[in-house]
Every structure is written in structure tokens, then in C-alpha cells.
Design a protein around this motif. Sequence first.
Motif, short mmCIF file in Angstrom:
data_model
loop_
_atom_site.label_atom_id
_atom_site.label_comp_id
_atom_site.label_asym_id
_atom_site.label_seq_id
_atom_site.Cartn_x
_atom_site.Cartn_y
_atom_site.Cartn_z
N ILE A 36 0.81 -1.22 0.00
CA ILE A 36 0.00 0.00 0.00
C ILE A 36 0.84 1.27 0.00
CG2 ILE A 36 -2.03 -1.07 1.04
CD1 ILE A 36 -1.12 0.22 3.73
N ALA A 37 2.14 1.17 0.30
CA ALA A 37 3.01 2.35 0.32
C ALA A 37 4.45 1.88 0.22
CB ALA A 37 2.81 3.16 1.60
N PHE A 38 5.32 2.73 -0.35
CA PHE A 38 6.73 2.39 -0.44
C PHE A 38 7.56 3.66 -0.43
CE2 PHE A 38 5.31 3.05 -4.74
CZ PHE A 38 6.36 3.70 -5.35
N ASN A 39 8.86 3.50 -0.20
CA ASN A 39 9.78 4.64 -0.26
C ASN A 39 10.80 4.41 -1.36
OD1 ASN A 39 11.82 2.97 0.79
ND2 ASN A 39 11.55 3.72 2.87
N ILE A 40 11.69 5.37 -1.56
CA ILE A 40 12.65 5.28 -2.66
C ILE A 40 13.67 4.17 -2.47
CG2 ILE A 40 12.38 7.69 -3.34
CD1 ILE A 40 15.01 8.30 -1.91
N ARG A 41 13.83 3.66 -1.26
CA ARG A 41 14.75 2.55 -1.02
C ARG A 41 14.11 1.20 -1.32
NH1 ARG A 41 15.97 4.64 4.72
NH2 ARG A 41 14.35 3.13 5.05
N GLY A 42 12.81 1.20 -1.56
CA GLY A 42 12.11 -0.05 -1.84
C GLY A 42 11.46 -0.68 -0.63
N ASP A 43 11.59 -0.04 0.54
CA ASP A 43 10.88 -0.52 1.72
C ASP A 43 9.39 -0.26 1.49
OD1 ASP A 43 13.41 -0.89 2.84
OD2 ASP A 43 13.38 1.05 3.83
N LEU A 44 8.54 -1.11 2.03
CA LEU A 44 7.12 -0.88 1.81
C LEU A 44 6.28 -1.28 3.00
CD1 LEU A 44 5.63 -3.85 0.99
CD2 LEU A 44 7.01 -3.47 -1.02
N LEU A 45 5.06 -0.77 3.01
CA LEU A 45 4.03 -1.19 3.95
C LEU A 45 3.06 -2.06 3.17
CD1 LEU A 45 3.18 2.12 5.86
CD2 LEU A 45 4.59 0.20 6.65
N PHE A 46 2.57 -3.11 3.82
CA PHE A 46 1.63 -4.00 3.15
C PHE A 46 0.55 -4.45 4.12
CE2 PHE A 46 4.83 -6.79 4.94
CZ PHE A 46 4.10 -7.84 5.46
N ILE A 47 -0.57 -4.87 3.55
CA ILE A 47 -1.65 -5.47 4.33
C ILE A 47 -1.44 -6.98 4.28
CG2 ILE A 47 -4.13 -5.79 4.54
CD1 ILE A 47 -4.43 -3.07 3.10
N ASP A 48 -1.43 -7.61 5.44
CA ASP A 48 -1.29 -9.06 5.53
C ASP A 48 -2.68 -9.67 5.47
OD1 ASP A 48 -0.72 -11.71 6.12
OD2 ASP A 48 0.67 -11.23 7.76
N THR A 49 -3.01 -10.29 4.34
CA THR A 49 -4.36 -10.81 4.14
C THR A 49 -4.50 -12.29 4.50
OG1 THR A 49 -3.96 -11.41 1.81
CG2 THR A 49 -4.76 -9.16 2.28
N ARG A 50 -3.47 -12.88 5.14
CA ARG A 50 -3.62 -14.27 5.57
C ARG A 50 -4.70 -14.34 6.63
NH1 ARG A 50 2.44 -15.71 7.12
NH2 ARG A 50 2.28 -13.59 7.90
N ALA A 51 -5.21 -15.53 6.86
CA ALA A 51 -6.28 -15.74 7.84
C ALA A 51 -5.74 -15.56 9.26
CB ALA A 51 -6.87 -17.14 7.68
N GLY A 52 -6.65 -15.43 10.22
CA GLY A 52 -6.28 -15.31 11.62
C GLY A 52 -6.79 -14.03 12.23
#
Length: 109
Positions: A36-52
Motif C-alpha cells: 500500500i506504500a513504499f519509499n525510494i529505497r524499496g521498503d514498503l508497507l503492506f496489508i497481511d491478508t492471511r487468515a487469523g
Amino acid sequence: MTAMWADTTEAVGGLSLLDEPAGEVSGTYLSAYIPIAFNIRGDLLFIDTRAGKSSGCVRGFMGENNDQGESWPSINALLEEVVSSLEHGQPCRGWVPGIDEGWLHWEFP
């Protein structure tokens, strides 16, 4: 990302990692991670859609450090914290917001 990390995924458990509960560190990039978001170094934020119980949590993927532990329980919680940071001029998890030529940017002092 899944293709780039395919060898690592296989080395640390393969597709069985998708059966692990959301929020669990896998050590690789999985198809259940929605960026859902990233920076110029390639680090990113993501949503973990696995169950639980933590399904839908927002986590960070920081290259060599791979997937990090749970950062926010939901995208709503992330956005609420960012809005509060901007409204009150306070850091958000150590990151300080600023405006540069009309663009929002974050600095980590």
C-alpha cells in the motif's frame, strides 16, 4: 515481489507459509501481502491478508530485514495515527511529518 523472493520463499517454507496466521513473520514476501506504500529505497508497507485474528494488519517489508512484525492492526488504525500525527505535529512511530514544496514527506531523525 513474489517472483523476486521465490527462492527465499522456498528456502524458508514455501507455500505453507500462506497457512501461517496473519501477523506472523515469514522471512520472505508472500502473495498474501498487498503493498500500500513504499519509499525510494524499496521498503514498503503492506496489508497481511492471511487468515487469523490479525488478518488485515499493516506491516512493513524492509528488504534485507524482510517482513516485520505487526505495525498496525488495520489500515484504519494506520490512517488514524497518521492523521493524528499531522493534526498535532507529533511524530508517527518516530517519523516526523513535513511539507516540502507542497509535498508531504517523512523524516526519521
